[in-house]
Design an enzyme around this catalytic site. Structure first.
Site, PDB file in Angstrom:
ATOM      1  N   TYR A 159      52.222  34.874  26.726  1.00 39.87           N
ATOM      2  CA  TYR A 159      50.786  34.959  26.404  1.00 39.87           C
ATOM      3  C   TYR A 159      50.607  36.284  26.979  1.00 39.87           C
ATOM      4  O   TYR A 159      50.178  37.259  26.464  1.00 39.87           O
ATOM      5  CB  TYR A 159      50.169  34.490  26.461  1.00 39.87           C
ATOM      6  CG  TYR A 159      48.723  34.004  26.751  1.00 39.87           C
ATOM      7  CD1 TYR A 159      47.925  34.859  25.775  1.00 39.87           C
ATOM      8  CD2 TYR A 159      48.219  33.872  27.943  1.00 39.87           C
ATOM      9  CE1 TYR A 159      46.442  35.480  26.293  1.00 39.87           C
ATOM     10  CE2 TYR A 159      46.313  34.110  28.208  1.00 39.87           C
ATOM     11  CZ  TYR A 159      45.735  34.697  27.202  1.00 39.87           C
ATOM     12  OH  TYR A 159      44.497  35.567  27.435  1.00 39.87           O
ATOM     13  N   LYS A 163      49.250  40.164  26.616  1.00 39.47           N
ATOM     14  CA  LYS A 163      48.149  40.762  27.655  1.00 39.47           C
ATOM     15  C   LYS A 163      48.589  42.070  28.478  1.00 39.47           C
ATOM     16  O   LYS A 163      47.390  42.948  27.922  1.00 39.47           O
ATOM     17  CB  LYS A 163      47.248  39.843  28.257  1.00 39.47           C
ATOM     18  CG  LYS A 163      46.649  39.107  26.491  1.00 39.47           C
ATOM     19  CD  LYS A 163      45.956  38.903  25.898  1.00 39.47           C
ATOM     20  CE  LYS A 163      44.402  39.703  25.946  1.00 39.47           C
ATOM     21  NZ  LYS A 163      43.779  39.726  24.702  1.00 39.47           N
TER      22      LYS A 163
HETATM   23  P1  NAD Z   1      39.734  32.327  21.002  1.00 42.28           P
HETATM   24  O1  NAD Z   1      41.259  31.579  20.733  1.00 42.28           O
HETATM   25  O2  NAD Z   1      39.243  31.168  21.227  1.00 42.28           O
HETATM   26  O3  NAD Z   1      39.531  33.663  19.901  1.00 42.28           O
HETATM   27  C1  NAD Z   1      40.166  34.473  19.311  1.00 42.28           C
HETATM   28  C2  NAD Z   1      39.529  34.903  18.327  1.00 42.28           C
HETATM   29  O4  NAD Z   1      39.781  36.382  17.274  1.00 42.28           O
HETATM   30  C3  NAD Z   1      39.127  33.427  17.362  1.00 42.28           C
HETATM   31  O5  NAD Z   1      38.305  33.862  16.146  1.00 42.28           O
HETATM   32  C4  NAD Z   1      40.718  34.490  15.777  1.00 42.28           C
HETATM   33  O6  NAD Z   1      40.155  34.171  14.391  1.00 42.28           O
HETATM   34  C5  NAD Z   1      40.920  35.693  16.082  1.00 42.28           C
HETATM   35  N1  NAD Z   1      41.412  36.570  15.569  1.00 42.28           N
HETATM   36  C6  NAD Z   1      43.178  35.874  16.154  1.00 42.28           C
HETATM   37  N2  NAD Z   1      43.975  36.620  15.728  1.00 42.28           N
HETATM   38  C7  NAD Z   1      43.376  38.218  14.711  1.00 42.28           C
HETATM   39  C8  NAD Z   1      43.517  39.715  14.297  1.00 42.28           C
HETATM   40  N3  NAD Z   1      45.258  39.412  14.547  1.00 42.28           N
HETATM   41  N4  NAD Z   1      42.619  39.381  13.758  1.00 42.28           N
HETATM   42  C9  NAD Z   1      42.018  39.568  13.411  1.00 42.28           C
HETATM   43  N5  NAD Z   1      40.709  38.165  14.951  1.00 42.28           N
HETATM   44  C10 NAD Z   1      42.097  37.644  15.057  1.00 42.28           C
HETATM   45  O7  NAD Z   1      40.056  33.316  22.500  1.00 42.28           O
HETATM   46  P2  NAD Z   1      38.769  33.191  23.435  1.00 42.28           P
HETATM   47  O8  NAD Z   1      39.173  32.587  24.118  1.00 42.28           O
HETATM   48  O9  NAD Z   1      37.541  33.028  23.356  1.00 42.28           O
HETATM   49  O10 NAD Z   1      39.228  34.611  24.011  1.00 42.28           O
HETATM   50  C11 NAD Z   1      38.760  35.830  23.553  1.00 42.28           C
HETATM   51  C12 NAD Z   1      39.639  36.996  24.529  1.00 42.28           C
HETATM   52  O11 NAD Z   1      39.175  36.557  26.347  1.00 42.28           O
HETATM   53  C13 NAD Z   1      40.774  36.868  24.375  1.00 42.28           C
HETATM   54  O12 NAD Z   1      42.494  38.115  24.250  1.00 42.28           O
HETATM   55  C14 NAD Z   1      41.438  36.702  25.145  1.00 42.28           C
HETATM   56  O13 NAD Z   1      43.433  37.001  26.080  1.00 42.28           O
HETATM   57  C15 NAD Z   1      41.248  37.182  26.766  1.00 42.28           C
HETATM   58  N6  NAD Z   1      40.603  35.913  27.413  1.00 42.28           N
HETATM   59  C16 NAD Z   1      40.647  34.697  27.373  1.00 42.28           C
HETATM   60  C17 NAD Z   1      40.665  33.531  27.992  1.00 42.28           C
HETATM   61  C18 NAD Z   1      39.683  32.373  28.528  1.00 42.28           C
HETATM   62  O14 NAD Z   1      39.381  31.577  28.958  1.00 42.28           O
HETATM   63  N7  NAD Z   1      38.973  31.823  27.008  1.00 42.28           N
HETATM   64  C19 NAD Z   1      40.369  34.601  29.914  1.00 42.28           C
HETATM   65  C20 NAD Z   1      40.899  35.328  30.322  1.00 42.28           C
HETATM   66  C21 NAD Z   1      40.840  36.243  28.348  1.00 42.28           C
END
Ligand code: NAD
Ligand code: TYD
Length: 355
Positions: A159, A163
């Site tokens: 992962y 990223k």
């Molecule tokens: P999540 O898994 O809840 O949501 C991801 C969303 O992206 C989902 O709605 C999914 O349907 C959509 N998706 C996945 N593949 C796709 C594709 N090929 N095309 C279009 N849509 C697609 O993730 P999250 O926790 O909301 O994270 C959002 C962003 O923040 C990500 O980029 C993640 O790397 C980053 N992030 C998250 C956290 C955390 O603690 N959750 C921390 C740091 C960074």
């Protein structure tokens, strides 16, 4: 202040993306349109924004589509005259990336490149491409020190490697083609609408139902917990005020070992939910299970650049945030039932017998 009219949000049906759209319409005075492009994987639920769609009418558009689909992206950018992007869409769960890294490469790396290409094709009509990333790209800290904007990249999981690759492509598109980008790397988020595979919502729901609470190893790994709405306000601050080409780290200043997080969740669920049979304390459900391979020991963010440049601050600390989050899950059983049905449940059963 930078302004936009047609903001494309990718992954807006997921946890942070849906909170971000809710925040932008509800708390920033934004008077433009948001186009939410989401593939609706197991982690996406468009119903999370039903109330917002009703409230803002035509200023919110949902497009069911995949960032791996280049023809669709070209059409969306032109059709909706996109002038800014906030890119959340990703495969986001470390455990899944360990079991099946391919989707992480395809969505997080190839999908991000596709999106960058589509944004670049808009020429000077594109004001901003904001990329959401993670502190996990920096690797693991020892007992002291913090990640900051100058920390070298050293990802360990599939992962975080995916990223990190996407971050490099975003910067490369700025350096090579002059694409107007900004980036943020944030710590672990928690709050409403988080899919219950991540630590906090998983523990809340298992504790509620009297199921085992699987803690990896001794539970001594440390994360820096950031309430999702504070993350959203920081993203908006960077999108509207930061210089093109800049990066900011966003953290919660709330470091806790996992075992302490789980104990606090147990205490809150004991206090706020009906008791378990026989009055069993939820903490007794804690079950130490084999550790995650390559498990990073500690993440912690120094977000002083963001604080100094823009006066941004966290408004919700872990004590208040954990309680708000437990209460939200207790009050949203219909949402929980929807997201736990279908593919999610079968994936868990196939891969995680101990849950
Ligand atoms: P999540 O898994 O809840 O949501 C991801 C969303 O992206 C989902 O709605 C999914 O349907 C959509 N998706 C996945 N593949 C796709 C594709 N090929 N095309 C279009 N849509 C697609 O993730 P999250 O926790 O909301 O994270 C959002 C962003 O923040 C990500 O980029 C993640 O790397 C980053 N992030 C998250 C956290 C955390 O603690 N959750 C921390 C740091 C960074
Ligand atoms: P997670 O929510 O998956 O986020 P990340 O791996 O991106 O930090 O996990 C947070 C921490 O909790 C991490 O150290 C792994 C640990 N963890 C458990 O101990 N048990 C679990 O069931 C889960 C999902 C995570």
């Amino acid at each position: 202040m930078r302004s936009f009219h047609n903001l494309l949000v990718t992954g807006g049906a997921g946890f942070i993306g849906s909170n971000f759209i809710r925040y932008v319409f509800g708390q920033t005075g934004y008077d433009g349109r948001i186009i939410n492009l989401d593939a609706l994987t197991y982690a996406g639920n468009p119903a999370s924004l039903d109330d917002i769609a009703q409230a803002v009418g035509g200023r919110y558009v949902f497009v069911h589509g995949d960032i791996r689909d280049t023809a669709l992206l070209a059409d969306v950018f032109e059709r909706y005259a996109v002038d800014a992007v906030c890119h959340f869409a990703a495969e986001s769960h470390v455990d899944r990336s360990i079991l099946a890294p391919d989707d992480f490469v395809q969505t997080n790396v190839v999908g991000t490149c596709n999106l960058l290409q589509a944004a670049r094709a808009r020429g000077d009509k594109l004001t901003l491409f904001h990329h959401i990333s993670t502190d996990e790209v920096f690797g693991s800290l020892g007992p002291d020190g913090f990640f900051s904007e100058t920390t070298p990249y050293c990802p360990h999981s599939p992962y975080s490697a995916s990223k990190a690759a996407s971050d490099h492509f975003v910067r490369a598109f700025h350096d090579t083609y002059g694409l107007p980008v900004t980036l943020t790397n944030c710590s672990n988020n928690y709050g409403p609408y988080q899919f219950p595979e991540k630590l906090i919502p998983l523990m809340i729901l298992n504790a509620l139902e009297g199921k085992p609470l699987p803690v990896y190893g001794q539970g001594l790994n440390v994360r820096d917990w950031l309430y999702v709405e504070d993350h959203c306000s920081a993203i908006w601050t960077v999108m509207t005020q930061a210089a093109v080409g800049s990066t900011y780290c966003i953290g919660g200043r709330s470091e806790l070992p996992n075992i302490e997080v789980v104990r606090r969740i147990c205490a809150l669920v004991d206090r706020l939910a009906p008791p378990l049979p026989g009055g069993q304390a939820r903490e007794t459900l804690i079950t130490h299970v084999p550790d995650r391979p390559g498990h990073d020991a500690r993440y912690a963010i120094d977000c002083s650049r963001l604080e100094q440049d823009f006066g941004w601050k966290q408004t919700v600390d872990a004590a208040a945030g954990f309680e708000k989050t437990v209460r939200w899950y207790l009050e949203h059983s219909a949402w929980i039932e929807t997201v736990r049905s279908g593919e999610y449940r079968s994936w868990l059963e196939r891969n995680y017998a101990h849950r």
